[in-house]
Write an enzyme that holds these catalytic residues in place. Structure first.
Site, PDB file in Angstrom:
ATOM      1  CE1 TYR B  13      43.673  30.873  44.268  1.00  0.00           C
ATOM      2  CE2 TYR B  13      44.445  31.688  46.381  1.00  0.00           C
ATOM      3  CZ  TYR B  13      44.156  31.905  45.051  1.00  0.00           C
ATOM      4  OH  TYR B  13      44.354  33.146  44.506  1.00  0.00           O
ATOM      5  CG  HIS B 537      42.961  40.858  49.725  1.00  0.00           C
ATOM      6  ND1 HIS B 537      43.853  40.501  48.744  1.00  0.00           N
ATOM      7  CD2 HIS B 537      42.001  39.905  49.739  1.00  0.00           C
ATOM      8  CE1 HIS B 537      43.436  39.352  48.203  1.00  0.00           C
ATOM      9  NE2 HIS B 537      42.316  38.985  48.786  1.00  0.00           N
TER      10      HIS B 537
END
Lengths: 306, 657
Positions: B13, B537
């Site tokens: 990623y 988040h």
């Protein structure tokens, strides 16, 4: 707002004097004070958000007090409501204060009432949002000119509400989640039927039942209109002054009762006598009266009985 | 012995700074033997803002690559033939747009959409639950997601249009049962939406089901993780057969990719993370019956900051050694017939089915987002996990036990992480500006109008988006057009209705301190927990909010994505005594200073501010110099100690006032 929320003795007196000054100097009828209550999950916050947008669209500045329950165990509270009230972001004409119903440091009435008084002196409209859990409906009905009960379709909570005999308090019923269609319409019909049965004070006003969808913005204009016409009818009939007076008197008695108990009230003639005294009291300075009566009770308590 | 199986796809990623810098990184990684790409987009791209939008400030190129228009996308894949690449894109609210740009970039390379393969994450439900990069309300979001499914199934047949994510649920604290149940509930929500579309025939449903893939987390309890993926395989087979009538067993296969757990990686003794990553990789590769199709491993130093190329290479080597050196791929399933594995699998499957039925009973995944049920369950589980680490019943080596350690020769200083050049944002904005001047403005406007018309009329979002991509429309413009149609959404925070914990001694002691200080202050200590910027988040902020409430504070928590001026305004209206900011995107430098500036403007310079996030020590030092009272990083797991210090900070400033 921080000052009137402060319970330290010196600050408290300063705050009370300020509040009395605000109460007496604000010309009548002043800002409408609108209470919104209803069971958890009825969508009050979203409705407040939608109503706020509508009021702002009409060019009115808005002060909001949102009361959340606090934990009886820790005294802490999560004041999370504001997450869905977004119309206010960056708008200087909107003021939003959340408060906890602190059991520890005095009741709901004190801080909320003080907050409403301050905001009413500054903003065009004041909204008070509380979670409807029993006592708070009558608390908020004492400091609001117009009480809106927010119901949701499938109203198990509504039944409880009727059972508790609280149906006579609200001035307007808003059945939220009207986007759910038939269920919301059925709840509205039930409410209207229930209202026909209940006893109400002999006033001209018949509480309307408004179908709203805070999510889709449906019926918000109608709700806002209903609030306006209720306020106008209060002003016209002279009921507004009476209602505010009654609310303020109840606040005085409760404040004293919380501090000294019915025992303390008995020392100055009991609850009934106090109510009669307040009714003929010419001064509007209710906070000052609390202090004066408190002194009276303390003196009476200091004297030996007999 | 079974025939040696083809290895899964190796990805990392990655993406940062700019399309050009990321393109170089991708080419290096491919040269080292990586077999697929996994694109990380920056937060403005994920939430639909152009790089020059005020909310994008400080976030451009931080957690991924900024893609504002077709030229950016073209640059990102320069020299990488898209017909031979398998590209996974972590993109959700704006997935349709980034896929449109990808298709347009391929067309520019002369590659037909028919020969593209890859994945758009496109799972909006978990964005509401944990990751936070949603834009539109749930209903239109589900419609966009199903548009992508309906479109790709015909036009890009090798594309995985949605990667149903249980990954982020585990990061948000989900137990294996919750992970399985909520992932299945999400897949059902998507499939039911697709099934109800007039443009999708009944005959196409098996094909649609066969294209649904999953994105799973692999945690350190790797035996249980083996059972978890087996339980998912069995449940999916059952669901697709019974609910959607899929006859072809191949279309019922549970196909999934993995990113192994980041939640359990520690900032303390970070070299231990390599061992954790290896074990976690085993959980999803050991069993052939339920082996992952693609694997992404984090870097060992992720908890410290952005990994360097070398750190990413180390993680790639783990995969290569596992796949090429060991004999893992030479055998059939290692666990068939194991009573232990089968028993635990059955337990997980049955419990997950029960939880799934509960969610379906309340109307499915979308309803369980709107009524905050799933979110509350996740916050509960996460709170339990954090408490178990605090009280030592959950052991984390190097963090709450075995803390005695030699200094690491691997280095954790300033050279040990990658710093995004501050000039990256400026350069990206300049490129965007030049692009806007260069394009045919009339054509872009017409394409946007067409997009709005088609979507308003209920048409599929993909064709007009691809046209808009070619016409030079930007990410912000595309999203704004849909914002006008659908509105924006704020999700419930999930912290409101939480019950208090039973107070341990430590909590009671802090509570006494809070109450004593509240008496002195004249009203209860009030804290604002804020998340400035685009980072969604929210786990950390939520844990702090719940803990603060439990120790007796009044907590104002307003959710994610707040601008610094909104935070300052709330601080003023609410009369808070202290502000806690949480920023995990690495944008703390700019955002914290902006908040401090706004506070000064509101006359609140004296309100103390504490900050938590993935903050390297030298940045922490800079923040403290700017006036921040305390800085917390992932190694500060003891929430009680943080609360104690918050009380200290408020007491100090009350004494100074």
């Amino acid at each position: 707002m921080n000052l009137v929320d402060d319970s330290r003795p010196g600050r408290r007196e300063q705050a009370l004097a300020l509040l009395d000054q605000l109460e007496s100097e604000t010309p009548a009828p002043g800002a409408p004070r609108i209470g919104l209550t209803g069971a958890p999950g009825a969508g009050k916050s979203t409705l407040v958000d939608a109503l706020l947008r509508e009021l702002r669209r009409r060019g009115r500045s808005v002060g909001i007090v949102a009361v959340d329950p606090s934990s009886a165990k820790s005294g802490g509270a999560l004041l999370g409501d504001r997450v869905r009230v977004r119309a206010s972001a960056g708008d200087p004409e909107v003021f939003f204060r959340s408060m906890a119903a602190r059991e520890r440091l005095g009741g709901l009435a004190d801080a909320t009432r003080a907050g409403v008084t301050v905001l009413a002196a500054v903003f065009d409209v004041v909204l008070v949002e509380t979670v409807g859990v029993g006592q708070s409906e009558s608390d908020v009905s004492r400091l609001a000119d117009t009480l809106v009960y927010v119901a949701q379709p499938g109203a198990g909570d509504l039944l409880q509400f009727m059972k508790a005999g609280l149906l006579e308090l609200p001035d307007i019923f808003a059945v939220n989640k009207a986007d759910q269609g038939a269920a919301a319409r059925r709840t509205a019909l039930e409410l209207e039927a229930g209202l026909g049965l209940g006893e109400r004070e002999a006033s001209q006003w018949t509480p309307p039942v408004v179908l709203v969808s805070a999510r889709d913005g449906l019926g918000i204009r109608e709700l806002s209109d209903a609030i306006d016409s209720h306020f106008a009818s209060l002003v016209e009939s002279g009921e507004l002054a009476l209602r505010r007076r009654r609310g303020a008197d109840a606040f005085v008695i409760e404040a004293l009762e919380r501090r000294y108990g019915s025992f303390g009230l008995d020392r100055i003639g009991g609850r009934g006598a106090l109510e009669r005294r307040l009714r003929v009291e010419p001064s509007a300075a209710r906070y000052g009266i609390v202090a004066a009566l408190a002194r009276e009770i303390e003196e009476a308590l200091a004297k030996p009985r007999g | 012995m079974a025939e040696r199986e083809q290895p899964w796809v190796f990805r990392t990623y990655s993406g940062h700074s700019s399309a050009k810098a990321s393109n170089e990184l991708y080419r290096t990684n491919l040269a080292k033997g990586q077999t697929g790409l996994s694109v990380a987009f920056d937060l403005p791209t994920q939430t639909g803002y152009d790089s020059d939008h005020p909310l994008a400030r400080g976030e451009v190129g931080k957690v991924g690559v900024p893609i504002s228009h077709l030229d950016d996308m073209t640059t990102l894949f320069e020299g990488i033939p898209l017909d031979r690449m398998n590209t996974s894109m972590t993109i959700n609210a704006t997935a349709a747009w980034l896929l449109a740009l990808y298709v347009a970039a391929a067309e520019r390379q002369g590659v037909s959409p028919k020969s593209l393969s890859g994945t758009t994450q496109n799972d909006i439900v978990k964005e509401y639950l944990s990751r936070g990069t949603y834009v539109f309300p749930p209903e239109p979001s589900m419609r966009l997601a199903s548009d992508i499914v309906a479109y790709t199934v015909e036009a890009i047949p090798r594309w995985n249009p949605i990667n149903v994510c249980s990954y982020h649920l585990q990061e948000a604290g989900a137990t294996p049962v919750q992970e399985i149940a909520y992932a299945m509930a999400t897949a059902i929500a998507v499939l039911d939406t697709v099934k109800s579309r007039p443009d999708v025939t009944k005959q196409a449903i098996p094909k649609v089901v066969g294209r649904i893939s999953f994105f799973v987390n692999a945690g350190i309890r790797f035996v249980e993780e083996v059972c978890k993926v087996r339980a998912m395989t069995e449940l999916w087979d059952e669901l697709t057969r019974e609910r959607y009538g899929v006859e072809d067993p191949k279309a019922r296969l549970f196909r999934y990719g993995v990113q192994v757990n980041s939640l359990g990686l520690t900032e303390a003794q970070p070299e231990n993370n390599v061992i954790r990553i290896v074990l976690e990789a085993l959980g999803v590769t050991l069993g052939r019956r339920a082996r992952c199709r693609a694997l992404q491993l984090p870097a060992w130093n992720e908890a410290l900051g952005l990994p360097r190329k070398w750190d990413q290479q180390w993680s790639l080597r783990i995969q290569q050694i596992l796949a090429y050196e060991t004999d893992l791929l030479e055998y059939g399933d290692l666990f068939d017939g194991s009573a232990v594995i089968e028993g635990r699998t059955r337990e997980l499957r049955d419990a997950a089915r029960e939880e799934l039925d509960r969610v379906l009973g309340m109307g499915g995944a979308v309803a369980a987002v709107e009524n905050a049920y799933m979110k509350q369950r996740l916050v509960e589980s996460h709170t339990a996990r954090v408490r178990a680490i605090e009280d030592g019943s959950l052991r984390v080596v190097g963090l709450n036990c075995f803390r005695e350690a030699e200094p690491s020769p691997l280095g954790t200083g300033s050279g040990a992480i990658l710093k995004v050049d501050e000039s990256a944002e400026r350069e990206q904005v300049a490129r965007l500006d030049a692009f806007r001047r260069r394009r045919n403005a009339e054509e872009a406007r017409a394409a946007l109008r067409n997009l709005e018309d088609v979507v308003a009329a209920g048409g599929n979002v993909m064709p007009p988006s691809i046209r808009a991509a070619h016409a030079g429309v930007t990410t912000g413009e595309w999203t704004d057009a849909l914002r006008r149609l659908f509105g924006e959404y704020r999700a419930p925070t999930g912290v409101v209705a939480r019950r208090s914990e039973r107070a341990g001694d430590a909590t009671s002691r802090i509570r006494e301190r809070v109450h004593a200080l509240s008496e002195r202050l004249g009203r209860p200590l009030k804290i604002l927990v804020g998340k400035p910027g685009l980072d969604g988040h929210s786990n950390g902020a939520e844990q702090i909010a719940v803990k603060a409430r439990d120790v007796g504070m009044e907590v104002v928590y307003e959710g994610i994505r707040l601008s610094p001026s909104e935070i300052a305004q709330s601080a003023r209206d609410e009369g808070v005594h202290v502000i806690g900011l949480s920023i995990l995107s690495g944008s703390h430098g700019v955002l914290v200073k902006d908040v401090l500036d706004q506070l000064r403007k509101e006359g609140l310079a004296e309100v103390p501010v504490v900050v938590g996030g993935i903050i390297p020590e030298e940045d922490a030092e800079e923040l403290r110099r700017a006036g921040v009272r305390r800085v917390y990083t992932p190694k500060d797991f003891d929430l009680g100690r943080i609360m104690d210090e918050v009380v200290d900070v408020v007491a100090e400033s009350a004494a100074a006032a």
